[in-house]
Design a protein around this motif. Structure first.
Motif, PDB file in Angstrom:
ATOM      1  N   PRO A   1      27.797  56.211  33.758  1.00  0.00           N
ATOM      2  CA  PRO A   1      26.815  55.157  34.233  1.00  0.00           C
ATOM      3  C   PRO A   1      27.200  53.632  34.237  1.00  0.00           C
ATOM      4  N   ASP A   2      26.617  52.771  34.974  1.00  0.00           N
ATOM      5  CA  ASP A   2      26.844  51.186  35.018  1.00  0.00           C
ATOM      6  C   ASP A   2      27.238  50.712  33.756  1.00  0.00           C
ATOM      7  N   TRP A   3      26.430  51.255  32.669  1.00  0.00           N
ATOM      8  CA  TRP A   3      26.270  50.466  31.359  1.00  0.00           C
ATOM      9  C   TRP A   3      27.663  51.018  30.275  1.00  0.00           C
ATOM     10  N   CYS A   4      28.155  52.074  30.882  1.00  0.00           N
ATOM     11  CA  CYS A   4      29.400  52.490  30.458  1.00  0.00           C
ATOM     12  C   CYS A   4      30.336  51.301  29.668  1.00  0.00           C
ATOM     13  N   PRO A   5      30.820  51.377  28.257  1.00  0.00           N
ATOM     14  CA  PRO A   5      31.481  50.488  27.856  1.00  0.00           C
ATOM     15  C   PRO A   5      32.800  50.315  28.366  1.00  0.00           C
ATOM     16  N   LEU A   6      33.443  51.643  28.839  1.00  0.00           N
ATOM     17  CA  LEU A   6      34.958  51.672  29.115  1.00  0.00           C
ATOM     18  C   LEU A   6      35.041  50.864  30.312  1.00  0.00           C
ATOM     19  N   LYS A   7      36.220  50.253  30.299  1.00  0.00           N
ATOM     20  CA  LYS A   7      36.696  49.212  31.221  1.00  0.00           C
ATOM     21  C   LYS A   7      38.084  49.755  31.609  1.00  0.00           C
ATOM     22  N   PRO A   8      38.427  49.757  32.783  1.00  0.00           N
ATOM     23  CA  PRO A   8      39.916  50.005  33.099  1.00  0.00           C
ATOM     24  C   PRO A   8      40.997  48.975  32.789  1.00  0.00           C
ATOM     25  N   LEU A   9      42.124  49.307  32.549  1.00  0.00           N
ATOM     26  CA  LEU A   9      43.208  48.416  32.404  1.00  0.00           C
ATOM     27  C   LEU A   9      43.487  47.472  33.543  1.00  0.00           C
ATOM     28  N   PRO A  10      43.769  46.377  33.585  1.00  0.00           N
ATOM     29  CA  PRO A  10      43.974  45.592  34.785  1.00  0.00           C
ATOM     30  C   PRO A  10      45.329  46.397  35.353  1.00  0.00           C
ATOM     31  N   LYS A  11      45.459  45.955  36.625  1.00  0.00           N
ATOM     32  CA  LYS A  11      46.870  46.357  37.261  1.00  0.00           C
ATOM     33  C   LYS A  11      47.947  45.437  36.903  1.00  0.00           C
ATOM     34  N   TYR A  12      49.210  46.078  37.190  1.00  0.00           N
ATOM     35  CA  TYR A  12      50.328  45.406  36.953  1.00  0.00           C
ATOM     36  C   TYR A  12      50.349  44.164  38.211  1.00  0.00           C
ATOM     37  N   ARG A  13      50.832  43.160  38.037  1.00  0.00           N
ATOM     38  CA  ARG A  13      50.868  42.148  38.947  1.00  0.00           C
ATOM     39  C   ARG A  13      52.368  42.158  39.503  1.00  0.00           C
ATOM     40  N   SER A  14      52.228  42.016  40.896  1.00  0.00           N
ATOM     41  CA  SER A  14      53.594  42.301  41.703  1.00  0.00           C
ATOM     42  C   SER A  14      54.351  40.842  41.610  1.00  0.00           C
ATOM     43  N   MET A  15      55.769  41.119  41.335  1.00  0.00           N
ATOM     44  CA  MET A  15      56.642  39.913  40.962  1.00  0.00           C
ATOM     45  C   MET A  15      57.323  39.611  42.207  1.00  0.00           C
ATOM     46  N   GLU A  16      56.866  39.761  43.681  1.00  0.00           N
ATOM     47  CA  GLU A  16      57.627  39.564  44.667  1.00  0.00           C
ATOM     48  C   GLU A  16      57.632  38.166  45.196  1.00  0.00           C
ATOM     49  N   LYS A  17      59.053  37.311  44.963  1.00  0.00           N
ATOM     50  CA  LYS A  17      59.172  36.159  45.280  1.00  0.00           C
ATOM     51  C   LYS A  17      58.196  35.046  44.626  1.00  0.00           C
ATOM     52  N   PRO A  18      58.170  35.152  43.211  1.00  0.00           N
ATOM     53  CA  PRO A  18      57.276  34.120  42.685  1.00  0.00           C
ATOM     54  C   PRO A  18      57.990  32.905  42.252  1.00  0.00           C
ATOM     55  N   GLY A  19      57.337  31.754  42.044  1.00  0.00           N
ATOM     56  CA  GLY A  19      58.153  30.597  41.414  1.00  0.00           C
ATOM     57  C   GLY A  19      58.528  30.923  39.998  1.00  0.00           C
ATOM     58  N   GLU A  20      58.957  29.902  39.209  1.00  0.00           N
ATOM     59  CA  GLU A  20      59.590  30.247  37.961  1.00  0.00           C
ATOM     60  C   GLU A  20      58.386  30.365  37.175  1.00  0.00           C
ATOM     61  N   TYR A  21      57.295  29.423  37.073  1.00  0.00           N
ATOM     62  CA  TYR A  21      56.313  29.439  36.390  1.00  0.00           C
ATOM     63  C   TYR A  21      55.325  30.963  36.573  1.00  0.00           C
ATOM     64  N   GLU A  22      55.056  31.181  37.775  1.00  0.00           N
ATOM     65  CA  GLU A  22      54.422  32.538  38.288  1.00  0.00           C
ATOM     66  C   GLU A  22      55.339  33.501  37.570  1.00  0.00           C
ATOM     67  N   TYR A  23      56.622  33.613  37.883  1.00  0.00           N
ATOM     68  CA  TYR A  23      57.216  34.841  37.244  1.00  0.00           C
ATOM     69  C   TYR A  23      57.028  35.147  35.683  1.00  0.00           C
ATOM     70  N   GLY A  24      57.042  33.850  35.059  1.00  0.00           N
ATOM     71  CA  GLY A  24      56.776  33.885  33.475  1.00  0.00           C
ATOM     72  C   GLY A  24      55.538  34.222  33.233  1.00  0.00           C
ATOM     73  N   GLU A  25      54.362  34.010  34.038  1.00  0.00           N
ATOM     74  CA  GLU A  25      52.949  34.300  33.970  1.00  0.00           C
ATOM     75  C   GLU A  25      52.831  35.969  34.032  1.00  0.00           C
ATOM     76  N   MET A  26      53.520  36.327  35.214  1.00  0.00           N
ATOM     77  CA  MET A  26      53.268  37.763  35.565  1.00  0.00           C
ATOM     78  C   MET A  26      54.083  38.677  34.684  1.00  0.00           C
ATOM     79  N   HIS A  27      55.152  38.388  34.188  1.00  0.00           N
ATOM     80  CA  HIS A  27      56.031  39.119  33.281  1.00  0.00           C
ATOM     81  C   HIS A  27      55.186  39.234  31.922  1.00  0.00           C
ATOM     82  N   GLY A  28      54.729  38.103  31.737  1.00  0.00           N
ATOM     83  CA  GLY A  28      53.833  38.326  30.370  1.00  0.00           C
ATOM     84  C   GLY A  28      52.770  39.247  30.594  1.00  0.00           C
ATOM     85  N   TRP A  29      51.966  39.087  31.714  1.00  0.00           N
ATOM     86  CA  TRP A  29      50.831  39.908  31.702  1.00  0.00           C
ATOM     87  C   TRP A  29      51.183  41.477  31.773  1.00  0.00           C
TER      88      TRP A  29
END
Length: 81
Positions: free
Chosen positions: A42-70
């Motif tokens: 049902p819609d009220w189910c409390p189970l939520k899926p884990l978020p997906k991995y973030r792609s690390m294709e050609k990110p800048g330095e800040y974005e790479y750190g953020e995606m790596h941490g994620w």
């Protein structure tokens, strides 16, 4: 109050959920609600899926750190190294 995470395989419907109790009167222990149809999730189910991995294709330095941490956070939750 602090938060906790319980990691389990997400069932496709209530009948196969580890958080369901009762046979004649099915009940969701996580949400404290009666289950009327065991063949759906049902819609009220409390189970939520884990978020997906973030792609690390050609990110800048800040974005790479953020995606790596994620991605490392998802690995920690799932027990992967």
């Amino acid at each position: 109050m602090s938060k906790s995470v319980l990691v389990l395989d997400t069932p496709k419907y209530c009948a196969s959920c580890a958080l369901r109790s009762g046979i004649l009167h099915p009940f969701c222990r996580a949400n404290r609600r009666d289950i009327t149809d065991l063949s759906i999730r049902p819609d009220w189910c409390p189970l939520k899926p884990l978020p997906k991995y973030r792609s690390m294709e050609k990110p800048g330095e800040y974005e790479y750190g953020e995606m790596h941490g994620w991605n490392r956070c998802i690995d920690e939750i799932t027990g992967k190294s």
